[in-house]
Design a protein around this motif. Sequence first.
Motif, PDB file in Angstrom:
ATOM      1  N   TYR A 174       0.840  -1.189   0.000  1.00  0.00           N
ATOM      2  CA  TYR A 174       0.000   0.000   0.000  1.00  0.00           C
ATOM      3  C   TYR A 174       0.882   1.248   0.000  1.00  0.00           C
ATOM      4  N   THR A 175       0.380   2.334  -0.564  1.00  0.00           N
ATOM      5  CA  THR A 175       1.130   3.587  -0.527  1.00  0.00           C
ATOM      6  C   THR A 175       1.227   4.083   0.918  1.00  0.00           C
ATOM      7  N   GLU A 176       2.185   4.969   1.168  1.00  0.00           N
ATOM      8  CA  GLU A 176       2.370   5.526   2.516  1.00  0.00           C
ATOM      9  C   GLU A 176       1.101   6.214   3.015  1.00  0.00           C
ATOM     10  N   ASP A 177       0.299   6.764   2.091  1.00  0.00           N
ATOM     11  CA  ASP A 177      -0.923   7.490   2.467  1.00  0.00           C
ATOM     12  C   ASP A 177      -2.193   6.772   1.997  1.00  0.00           C
ATOM     13  N   SER A 178      -2.092   5.459   1.831  1.00  0.00           N
ATOM     14  CA  SER A 178      -3.229   4.673   1.341  1.00  0.00           C
ATOM     15  C   SER A 178      -4.482   4.930   2.178  1.00  0.00           C
ATOM     16  N   GLY A 232      -2.948   5.367   5.687  1.00  0.00           N
ATOM     17  CA  GLY A 232      -1.500   5.209   5.797  1.00  0.00           C
ATOM     18  C   GLY A 232      -1.083   3.885   6.392  1.00  0.00           C
ATOM     19  N   ARG A 233       0.169   3.546   6.128  1.00  0.00           N
ATOM     20  CA  ARG A 233       0.684   2.240   6.540  1.00  0.00           C
ATOM     21  C   ARG A 233       0.652   2.004   8.042  1.00  0.00           C
ATOM     22  N   MET A 251      -1.098  -0.057  -3.943  1.00  0.00           N
ATOM     23  CA  MET A 251      -2.515   0.239  -3.785  1.00  0.00           C
ATOM     24  C   MET A 251      -2.671   1.538  -3.004  1.00  0.00           C
ATOM     25  N   GLN A 252      -3.389   2.491  -3.616  1.00  0.00           N
ATOM     26  CA  GLN A 252      -3.581   3.779  -2.944  1.00  0.00           C
ATOM     27  C   GLN A 252      -4.960   3.904  -2.317  1.00  0.00           C
ATOM     28  N   ARG A 253      -5.902   3.095  -2.779  1.00  0.00           N
ATOM     29  CA  ARG A 253      -7.247   3.120  -2.183  1.00  0.00           C
ATOM     30  C   ARG A 253      -7.805   1.705  -2.157  1.00  0.00           C
ATOM     31  N   ARG A 254      -8.435   1.356  -1.015  1.00  0.00           N
ATOM     32  CA  ARG A 254      -9.041   0.029  -0.831  1.00  0.00           C
ATOM     33  C   ARG A 254     -10.363   0.226  -0.108  1.00  0.00           C
ATOM     34  N   PHE A 255     -11.432  -0.197  -0.758  1.00  0.00           N
ATOM     35  CA  PHE A 255     -12.761  -0.099  -0.168  1.00  0.00           C
ATOM     36  C   PHE A 255     -13.321  -1.510  -0.037  1.00  0.00           C
TER      37      PHE A 255
END
Length: 153
Positions: A36-40, A51-52, A115-119
């Motif tokens: 995941y991105t640092e700001d996911s 974020g992580r 991955m920057q967004r996960r819903f």
Amino acid sequence: MKPLVPPFTLSTAIAKVRMAEDGWNSRDPQRVSLVYTEDSQWRNRAEFPVGRLEIVAFLKRKWEKELDYRLIKELWSFTDDRIAVRFAYEWHDDSGNWYRSYGNENWEFNTGGLMQRRFASINDMPIRESDRKFHWPLGRRPDDHPGLSDLGL
């Protein structure tokens, strides 16, 4: 192996889903967080980790509650930088009550493949231990174990 980055093809989307499944089946929050991105940004039931660091904390809580967790993910759909999956996982609580949790996830990736967004939308169904369908040793699902469609789920 070359990183799996957008734009996705059918084969890279399927591989990305299996890699995600393998990571989550490790039940290692730190390992999982690295995709995941640092700001996911997440939505998981009623929680919204960003974020992580928050993802790691969320996953630690999750796997302290959801014992003997085993997950199967299946590709539902994909576009250039998005993947939709359906999944099911089995687990029990500390009282020995078993559940099968069903859900759907929508993923959005950056150009580097993180991955920057996960819903996620998830429902839990109590099951008897005898109704379990996921019977591999903890960790990665064996390649010859049936997937969701094969199991009729």
